[in-house]
Design an enzyme around this catalytic site. Structure first.
Site, PDB file in Angstrom:
ATOM      1  N   SER A  47       1.239  -1.202   0.037  1.00  0.00           N
ATOM      2  CA  SER A  47       0.091  -0.093   0.161  1.00  0.00           C
ATOM      3  C   SER A  47       0.699   1.500   0.038  1.00  0.00           C
ATOM      4  O   SER A  47      -0.075   2.557  -0.492  1.00  0.00           O
ATOM      5  CB  SER A  47      -0.747  -0.143   0.973  1.00  0.00           C
ATOM      6  OG  SER A  47      -0.650  -0.026   2.248  1.00  0.00           O
ATOM      7  N   SER A  50       5.848   2.154   4.061  1.00  0.00           N
ATOM      8  CA  SER A  50       6.887   2.177   4.146  1.00  0.00           C
ATOM      9  C   SER A  50       8.023   3.437   2.542  1.00  0.00           C
ATOM     10  O   SER A  50       8.315   4.176   3.387  1.00  0.00           O
ATOM     11  CB  SER A  50       7.939   0.352   3.385  1.00  0.00           C
ATOM     12  OG  SER A  50       7.733  -0.187   4.287  1.00  0.00           O
ATOM     13  N   SER A 117      -0.392  -4.239  10.601  1.00  0.00           N
ATOM     14  CA  SER A 117      -1.197  -5.002  11.210  1.00  0.00           C
ATOM     15  C   SER A 117      -2.354  -4.882  11.029  1.00  0.00           C
ATOM     16  O   SER A 117      -3.092  -3.678  11.361  1.00  0.00           O
ATOM     17  CB  SER A 117      -0.887  -3.249  12.131  1.00  0.00           C
ATOM     18  OG  SER A 117      -0.056  -2.358  11.955  1.00  0.00           O
TER      19      SER A 117
HETATM   20  N1  ATP Z   1       1.570   7.212  -3.899  1.00  0.00           N
HETATM   21  C1  ATP Z   1       2.447   6.406  -3.676  1.00  0.00           C
HETATM   22  N2  ATP Z   1       2.485   6.239  -2.227  1.00  0.00           N
HETATM   23  C2  ATP Z   1       3.735   5.442  -1.849  1.00  0.00           C
HETATM   24  N3  ATP Z   1       3.602   4.834  -2.376  1.00  0.00           N
HETATM   25  C3  ATP Z   1       3.880   4.136  -4.092  1.00  0.00           C
HETATM   26  C4  ATP Z   1       2.834   5.382  -4.796  1.00  0.00           C
HETATM   27  N4  ATP Z   1       2.597   4.193  -6.103  1.00  0.00           N
HETATM   28  C5  ATP Z   1       3.859   3.752  -6.094  1.00  0.00           C
HETATM   29  N5  ATP Z   1       3.884   3.190  -5.296  1.00  0.00           N
HETATM   30  C6  ATP Z   1       5.167   2.387  -5.370  1.00  0.00           C
HETATM   31  O1  ATP Z   1       4.021   1.142  -4.078  1.00  0.00           O
HETATM   32  C7  ATP Z   1       5.102   0.542  -3.756  1.00  0.00           C
HETATM   33  C8  ATP Z   1       4.343   0.036  -2.052  1.00  0.00           C
HETATM   34  O2  ATP Z   1       5.231  -0.287  -1.435  1.00  0.00           O
HETATM   35  P1  ATP Z   1       5.697  -0.012   0.297  1.00  0.00           P
HETATM   36  O3  ATP Z   1       6.926  -1.329   0.111  1.00  0.00           O
HETATM   37  O4  ATP Z   1       6.243   1.125   0.664  1.00  0.00           O
HETATM   38  O5  ATP Z   1       5.264  -0.895   1.023  1.00  0.00           O
HETATM   39  P2  ATP Z   1       4.322  -1.359   2.627  1.00  0.00           P
HETATM   40  O6  ATP Z   1       2.999  -0.879   2.068  1.00  0.00           O
HETATM   41  O7  ATP Z   1       5.236  -1.126   2.744  1.00  0.00           O
HETATM   42  O8  ATP Z   1       4.352  -3.386   2.113  1.00  0.00           O
HETATM   43  P3  ATP Z   1       4.807  -3.627   2.999  1.00  0.00           P
HETATM   44  O9  ATP Z   1       3.961  -4.344   4.087  1.00  0.00           O
HETATM   45  O10 ATP Z   1       4.858  -5.296   2.544  1.00  0.00           O
HETATM   46  O11 ATP Z   1       6.167  -3.851   3.769  1.00  0.00           O
HETATM   47  C9  ATP Z   1       6.728   0.624  -4.147  1.00  0.00           C
HETATM   48  O12 ATP Z   1       7.150   0.433  -4.867  1.00  0.00           O
HETATM   49  C10 ATP Z   1       5.536   2.817  -4.599  1.00  0.00           C
HETATM   50  O13 ATP Z   1       7.094   3.228  -5.177  1.00  0.00           O
HETATM   51 MG    MG Z   2       6.533  -1.926   4.365  1.00  0.00          MG
END
Ligand code: ATP
Ligand code: MG
Length: 212
Positions: A47, A50, A117
């Site tokens: 989503s 990170s 979470s």
């Molecule tokens: N507006 C945006 N905000 C955040 N991420 C974005 C957006 N647009 C594209 N992305 C992309 O979506 C991906 C989000 O991955 P991220 O690792 O941050 O997710 P996460 O929620 O931390 O997942 P996990 O729970 O698996 O750790 C990244 O590759 C990021 O570049």
């Molecule tokens: Mg993450």
């Protein structure tokens, strides 16, 4: 002024006696010129928790603010490497993260956490651990199909292939926050814009200036 962390420890445990710090919580807060808070990012895998939390930290750093990011995978590599994904371990995982966040708040830092979470009860548990420290739930709201198309770690592919069981959003529930303090829609805004929304909210709530 003793910190909320110290106040809890007034309830001494047998022979374990709390040693009060010479440098107080208030001293640390005054030194840093900000009001410590926990930003608890929650949302599906992919989503953007990170990514946005990192962008928020960069913006805070540029403003001379002190922050620390506790990220899900990193914590499981170290502090919580002995924990698995059973119900008991999941609760312990959250409890330890809550306690670590509390220490960082005591130090005067703005704490960001990035864990899926998925359960409301877990997030409520950590809010209680942190009380009376301020806790802001940040809902990184991204539709499942978009998370799956991003699939930055290839986890959705594995979950769909049955190689990962109980994957949040696929065969395990994600309980969205009902009334999050901050609601971010990553499908509608860029990473930078999402981070600005979080920082503006912190600013608006007064956390980026000295003790309130
Ligand atoms: N507006 C945006 N905000 C955040 N991420 C974005 C957006 N647009 C594209 N992305 C992309 O979506 C991906 C989000 O991955 P991220 O690792 O941050 O997710 P996460 O929620 O931390 O997942 P996990 O729970 O698996 O750790 C990244 O590759 C990021 O570049
Ligand atoms: Mg993450």
């Amino acid at each position: 002024m003793s910190s909320p962390y110290e106040q809890k420890k007034h309830q001494s445990k047998g022979d374990v006696v709390w040693h009060h710090s010479t440098v107080t919580h208030q001293d640390r807060v005054l030194q840093k010129g900000q009001t410590p808070v926990v930003l608890w990012f929650t949302g599906l895998s992919g989503s953007g928790k990170s990514t946005i939390a990192n962008a928020v930290e960069s913006q805070l750093m540029q403003q001379g603010k002190y922050s620390y990011l506790l990220d899900g995978d990193n914590v499981r590599h170290g502090l919580n490497k002995d924990l698995g994904f059973s119900d008991t371990d999941r609760v312990e995982n959250i409890r330890r993260i809550g306690e670590v966040a509390k220490l960082f708040v005591d130090s005067g830092s703005i704490v960001l956490t990035a864990f899926i979470s998925p359960f409301i009860s877990d997030r409520e548990q950590v809010r209680k651990i942190l009380e009376p420290d301020p806790f802001l739930e940040v809902f990184v709201d991204t539709p499942l199909d978009i998370c799956e198309s991003r699939d930055p770690k290839g986890l959705y592919k594995k979950a769909r292939a049955g190689e990962i069981k109980q994957f949040t959003g696929i065969d395990s529930e994600y309980q969205a926050p009902v009334n999050p303090e901050i609601h971010i829609k990553t499908a509608e805004y860029s990473i930078e814009e999402c981070a600005i929304q979080v920082v503006n909210k912190l600013e608006g709530l007064g956390y980026l200036k000295g003790a309130q």
